[in-house]
Design a protein around this motif. Structure first.
Motif, PDB file in Angstrom:
ATOM      1  N   PRO A  35       1.001  -1.102  -0.051  1.00  0.00           N
ATOM      2  CA  PRO A  35       0.172  -0.042  -0.115  1.00  0.00           C
ATOM      3  C   PRO A  35       0.859   1.359  -0.122  1.00  0.00           C
ATOM      4  CG  PRO A  35      -0.087  -1.020   2.171  1.00  0.00           C
ATOM      5  CD  PRO A  35       0.628  -2.065   1.214  1.00  0.00           C
ATOM      6  N   VAL A  36       1.919   1.231   0.779  1.00  0.00           N
ATOM      7  CA  VAL A  36       2.835   2.472   0.664  1.00  0.00           C
ATOM      8  C   VAL A  36       3.485   2.668  -0.693  1.00  0.00           C
ATOM      9  CG1 VAL A  36       5.111   3.356   1.527  1.00  0.00           C
ATOM     10  CG2 VAL A  36       3.469   1.871   3.039  1.00  0.00           C
ATOM     11  N   LEU A  37       3.826   1.834  -1.427  1.00  0.00           N
ATOM     12  CA  LEU A  37       4.478   1.720  -2.844  1.00  0.00           C
ATOM     13  C   LEU A  37       3.465   2.045  -3.789  1.00  0.00           C
ATOM     14  CD1 LEU A  37       6.479  -1.437  -2.958  1.00  0.00           C
ATOM     15  CD2 LEU A  37       7.436   1.023  -2.967  1.00  0.00           C
ATOM     16  N   MET A  38       1.945   1.658  -3.440  1.00  0.00           N
ATOM     17  CA  MET A  38       0.960   2.050  -4.532  1.00  0.00           C
ATOM     18  C   MET A  38       0.497   3.607  -4.137  1.00  0.00           C
ATOM     19  SD  MET A  38      -2.938   0.363  -4.334  1.00  0.00           S
ATOM     20  CE  MET A  38      -4.363   1.473  -5.052  1.00  0.00           C
ATOM     21  N   ALA A  39       0.505   4.065  -3.052  1.00  0.00           N
ATOM     22  CA  ALA A  39       0.058   5.646  -2.626  1.00  0.00           C
ATOM     23  C   ALA A  39       1.076   6.294  -3.391  1.00  0.00           C
ATOM     24  CB  ALA A  39       0.089   5.697  -1.172  1.00  0.00           C
ATOM     25  N   LEU A  40       2.305   6.008  -3.373  1.00  0.00           N
ATOM     26  CA  LEU A  40       3.351   7.016  -3.711  1.00  0.00           C
ATOM     27  C   LEU A  40       3.334   6.785  -5.388  1.00  0.00           C
ATOM     28  CD1 LEU A  40       6.454   5.982  -1.461  1.00  0.00           C
ATOM     29  CD2 LEU A  40       5.342   8.099  -1.987  1.00  0.00           C
ATOM     30  N   ASP A  41       3.043   5.682  -5.892  1.00  0.00           N
ATOM     31  CA  ASP A  41       3.116   5.487  -7.383  1.00  0.00           C
ATOM     32  C   ASP A  41       1.674   6.287  -7.989  1.00  0.00           C
ATOM     33  OD1 ASP A  41       4.233   4.320  -9.807  1.00  0.00           O
ATOM     34  OD2 ASP A  41       2.301   3.409 -10.035  1.00  0.00           O
ATOM     35  N   LEU A  43       0.098   9.012  -6.244  1.00  0.00           N
ATOM     36  CA  LEU A  43       0.243  10.410  -5.861  1.00  0.00           C
ATOM     37  C   LEU A  43       1.481  11.020  -6.689  1.00  0.00           C
ATOM     38  CD1 LEU A  43      -0.456  10.085  -2.007  1.00  0.00           C
ATOM     39  CD2 LEU A  43      -2.009  10.773  -3.990  1.00  0.00           C
ATOM     40  N   LEU A  44       2.323  10.657  -7.009  1.00  0.00           N
ATOM     41  CA  LEU A  44       3.527  11.245  -7.505  1.00  0.00           C
ATOM     42  C   LEU A  44       3.339  11.555  -9.280  1.00  0.00           C
ATOM     43  CD1 LEU A  44       6.581   9.408  -5.919  1.00  0.00           C
ATOM     44  CD2 LEU A  44       5.954  11.732  -5.418  1.00  0.00           C
ATOM     45  N   PRO A  45       3.851  12.602  -9.604  1.00  0.00           N
ATOM     46  CA  PRO A  45       3.453  12.779 -11.102  1.00  0.00           C
ATOM     47  C   PRO A  45       4.352  11.527 -11.799  1.00  0.00           C
ATOM     48  CG  PRO A  45       4.527  14.712 -10.012  1.00  0.00           C
ATOM     49  CD  PRO A  45       4.533  13.485  -8.845  1.00  0.00           C
ATOM     50  N   ALA A  46       3.698  11.213 -13.262  1.00  0.00           N
ATOM     51  CA  ALA A  46       4.360  10.043 -13.952  1.00  0.00           C
ATOM     52  C   ALA A  46       5.760  10.522 -14.292  1.00  0.00           C
ATOM     53  CB  ALA A  46       3.415  10.118 -15.130  1.00  0.00           C
ATOM     54  N   ALA A 274       6.315   6.894 -11.251  1.00  0.00           N
ATOM     55  CA  ALA A 274       7.455   7.328 -10.743  1.00  0.00           C
ATOM     56  C   ALA A 274       8.067   6.333  -9.988  1.00  0.00           C
ATOM     57  CB  ALA A 274       7.371   8.524  -9.815  1.00  0.00           C
ATOM     58  N   VAL A 275       7.107   5.186  -9.190  1.00  0.00           N
ATOM     59  CA  VAL A 275       7.653   4.134  -8.637  1.00  0.00           C
ATOM     60  C   VAL A 275       7.711   2.863  -9.025  1.00  0.00           C
ATOM     61  CG1 VAL A 275       7.006   2.758  -6.368  1.00  0.00           C
ATOM     62  CG2 VAL A 275       6.785   5.300  -6.413  1.00  0.00           C
ATOM     63  N   ILE A 276       6.650   2.647 -10.179  1.00  0.00           N
ATOM     64  CA  ILE A 276       6.619   1.215 -10.432  1.00  0.00           C
ATOM     65  C   ILE A 276       7.713   1.358 -11.683  1.00  0.00           C
ATOM     66  CG2 ILE A 276       5.094   2.018 -12.518  1.00  0.00           C
ATOM     67  CD1 ILE A 276       5.120  -1.209 -10.479  1.00  0.00           C
ATOM     68  N   ARG A 277       8.218   2.480 -12.278  1.00  0.00           N
ATOM     69  CA  ARG A 277       9.248   2.283 -13.277  1.00  0.00           C
ATOM     70  C   ARG A 277      10.567   1.462 -12.529  1.00  0.00           C
ATOM     71  NH1 ARG A 277      10.799   7.204 -16.865  1.00  0.00           N
ATOM     72  NH2 ARG A 277      12.692   5.619 -17.417  1.00  0.00           N
ATOM     73  N   LEU A 279      10.915   0.251  -9.756  1.00  0.00           N
ATOM     74  CA  LEU A 279      10.706  -1.247  -8.784  1.00  0.00           C
ATOM     75  C   LEU A 279      10.582  -2.034  -9.794  1.00  0.00           C
ATOM     76  CD1 LEU A 279       9.793  -2.602  -6.102  1.00  0.00           C
ATOM     77  CD2 LEU A 279       7.447  -2.000  -6.566  1.00  0.00           C
ATOM     78  N   GLY A 280       9.980  -1.781 -10.826  1.00  0.00           N
ATOM     79  CA  GLY A 280       9.322  -2.977 -11.980  1.00  0.00           C
ATOM     80  C   GLY A 280      10.588  -3.162 -13.052  1.00  0.00           C
ATOM     81  N   VAL A 281      11.703  -2.526 -12.679  1.00  0.00           N
ATOM     82  CA  VAL A 281      12.940  -2.752 -13.489  1.00  0.00           C
ATOM     83  C   VAL A 281      12.689  -2.262 -14.995  1.00  0.00           C
ATOM     84  CG1 VAL A 281      15.042  -3.910 -14.028  1.00  0.00           C
ATOM     85  CG2 VAL A 281      13.613  -4.502 -11.862  1.00  0.00           C
ATOM     86  N   GLU A 282      11.728  -1.342 -14.980  1.00  0.00           N
ATOM     87  CA  GLU A 282      11.294  -0.706 -16.587  1.00  0.00           C
ATOM     88  C   GLU A 282      10.572  -1.855 -17.098  1.00  0.00           C
ATOM     89  OE1 GLU A 282      11.756   2.481 -16.727  1.00  0.00           O
ATOM     90  OE2 GLU A 282      13.470   3.076 -15.705  1.00  0.00           O
ATOM     91  N   ILE A 283       9.756  -2.685 -16.412  1.00  0.00           N
ATOM     92  CA  ILE A 283       8.904  -3.738 -17.280  1.00  0.00           C
ATOM     93  C   ILE A 283       7.824  -2.853 -17.861  1.00  0.00           C
ATOM     94  CG2 ILE A 283       7.848  -4.441 -15.384  1.00  0.00           C
ATOM     95  CD1 ILE A 283       8.132  -7.177 -16.688  1.00  0.00           C
ATOM     96  N   THR A 284       7.291  -1.866 -17.037  1.00  0.00           N
ATOM     97  CA  THR A 284       6.123  -1.066 -17.651  1.00  0.00           C
ATOM     98  C   THR A 284       6.698  -0.069 -18.651  1.00  0.00           C
ATOM     99  OG1 THR A 284       6.415   0.483 -15.494  1.00  0.00           O
ATOM    100  CG2 THR A 284       5.139  -1.371 -15.142  1.00  0.00           C
ATOM    101  N   ASN A 285       7.885   0.159 -18.699  1.00  0.00           N
ATOM    102  CA  ASN A 285       8.146   0.993 -19.928  1.00  0.00           C
ATOM    103  C   ASN A 285       8.110  -0.137 -21.287  1.00  0.00           C
ATOM    104  OD1 ASN A 285       8.985   2.810 -21.789  1.00  0.00           O
ATOM    105  ND2 ASN A 285      11.074   2.970 -20.739  1.00  0.00           N
ATOM    106  N   HIS A 286       6.850  -0.398 -21.630  1.00  0.00           N
ATOM    107  CA  HIS A 286       6.868  -1.652 -22.210  1.00  0.00           C
ATOM    108  C   HIS A 286       6.888  -1.863 -23.551  1.00  0.00           C
ATOM    109  CE1 HIS A 286       5.887  -6.004 -21.437  1.00  0.00           C
ATOM    110  NE2 HIS A 286       4.897  -5.996 -22.167  1.00  0.00           N
TER     111      HIS A 286
END
Length: 379
Positions: A35-41, A43-46, A274-277, A279-286
């Motif tokens: 939930p912490v990582l989700m909230a940051l992802d 709320l923070l700008p892309a 800003a978080v998932i990029r 954390l996901g080792v850029e996998i979401t930069n798909h």
């Protein structure tokens, strides 16, 4: 400084390790990062910036630091399970076992899957072998075998088990993708052996590697924690697998491509949070990865001009409630995709998919459609 962002994967896994080390209620620490990582992802700008990496070895280091951390996490998990099954004084109780399952299962999916995915695409046997070890904890050591020769060729077509069709729920997709990955691994392995005039009994059959890794992990758990511990460990691996395919659900949902046509900018959803990029080792930069999978993760340029989705965390949670997912995210984004990105042939396929799913025919084929500047779903 750009390289330091990728050490978030190390920090998240280390947090879960610390939780199991401390024991008691601390075992929930790993899943508490979600939930912490989700909230940051959310709320923070892309993040649409290309972060330059001047020392590639420092960017790769977290991918290999993950190996001792994952081993440590599972070692502590088995130790705590052995204390629980053996009735040792101060052993974890029922709810703490649940906390361990959630924490270890969460780490087994994220950031474990993105790291394994990055290494399976490397052109050397060692990172590919390490990826197989990582993938074992979500029951799919041979993920690399079929993935590179099926999904990367067939994405966004009906034959690709990693592409959810319009109207499909996350719950049916996790079965489709799991079965598809295992089937593709077996079929691809057999084809490879036949091309080299080898039988399925040859020791180079990748299926044997998969079975050996899974058997080895289960045997270790059983020896130290007994059959009860093994059942809990298997539940943890199944939970990881469900999370893995749950996040996989978001990458190509509802997209269409004419079989055999070139892969284009719009054939994958990008989640540039800003978080998932990192954390996901850029996998979401798909889509950049699909253009050329040999590029290292830190070389992938974010494509803000491609098809975009909101936070991957937000999408995942919404997907767990199919009516919410379809009404607030899937339909608005796909209507925009059909209008702005799809080729004329793809528009025909898209509307056929809408008819199959019972969705509206929002394109009048042959009539120019004015697209909204932004889809009307969640930001």
């Amino acid at each position: 400084m750009g390289v330091l962002r990728y050490y978030i994967v190390t920090a998240v896994v280390a947090t879960a390790v610390a939780g199991l080390w401390l024991g008691g209620g601390w075992v929930w620490l790993g899943i508490a990062t979600f939930p912490v990582l989700m909230a940051l992802d959310v709320l923070l700008p892309a993040d649409h910036k290309l972060h330059r990496v001047s020392v590639p070895a420092l960017a790769d280091l977290p991918l290999y630091l993950h190996l001792p951390l994952l081993a440590g996490l599972w070692t502590l998990f088995v130790v705590r399970l052995s204390e629980w099954t053996g009735g040792a004084p101060g052993a974890v109780g029922g709810w703490q076992v649940v906390g361990m399952v959630l924490s270890v299962g969460w780490i087994g999916a994220v950031p474990n899957l993105p790291i394994a995915h990055e290494l399976m695409h490397r052109r050397h046997w060692f990172p590919v072998a390490v990826a197989k070890v990582y993938s074992t904890v979500y029951l799919d050591p041979n993920r690399d075998v079929g993935h590179k020769l099926t999904h990367h060729l067939d994405l966004c077509t009906p034959v690709d088990s990693d592409t959810p069709r319009r109207g499909q729920t996350i719950y049916s997709f996790v079965w489709q993708a799991s079965y598809g990955a295992w089937k593709d691994g077996v079929v691809t392995s057999v084809r490879s052996l036949r091309k080299r005039n080898m039988t399925i009994f040859h020791p180079r059959n990748a299926v044997y590697v998969e079975l050996a890794l899974l058997a080895a992990l289960c045997a270790v758990v059983t020896v130290f924690a007994g059959w009860q511990g093994l059942l809990v460990a298997l539940a943890t691996m199944v939970f990881s697998k469900l999370l893995v395919e749950g996040f996989n659900y978001l990458q190509h949902y509802g997209l269409v491509r004419v079989p055999g046509s070139p892969i284009a900018l719009h054939h994958a959803w990008n989640h540039l949070g800003a978080v998932i990029r990192p954390l996901g080792v850029e996998i979401t930069n798909h889509i950049e990865h699909h253009f050329d999978s040999k590029h290292r993760f830190y070389e992938l340029a974010p494509r803000g001009d491609g098809a975009q989705m909101p936070s991957a965390f937000l999408c995942f949670v919404c997907a767990l409630v199919p009516p919410l997912w379809k009404s607030r995210i899937a339909k608005p984004r796909l209507r925009d995709w059909d209008s702005r990105f799809a080729s004329p042939a793809e528009k025909e396929v898209a509307m056929a998919e809408n008819r199959r799913a019972g969705w509206p025919q929002w394109l009048e084929l042959g009539v120019p459609v004015k697209a909204d500047p932004e889809p009307s779903g969640m930001a």
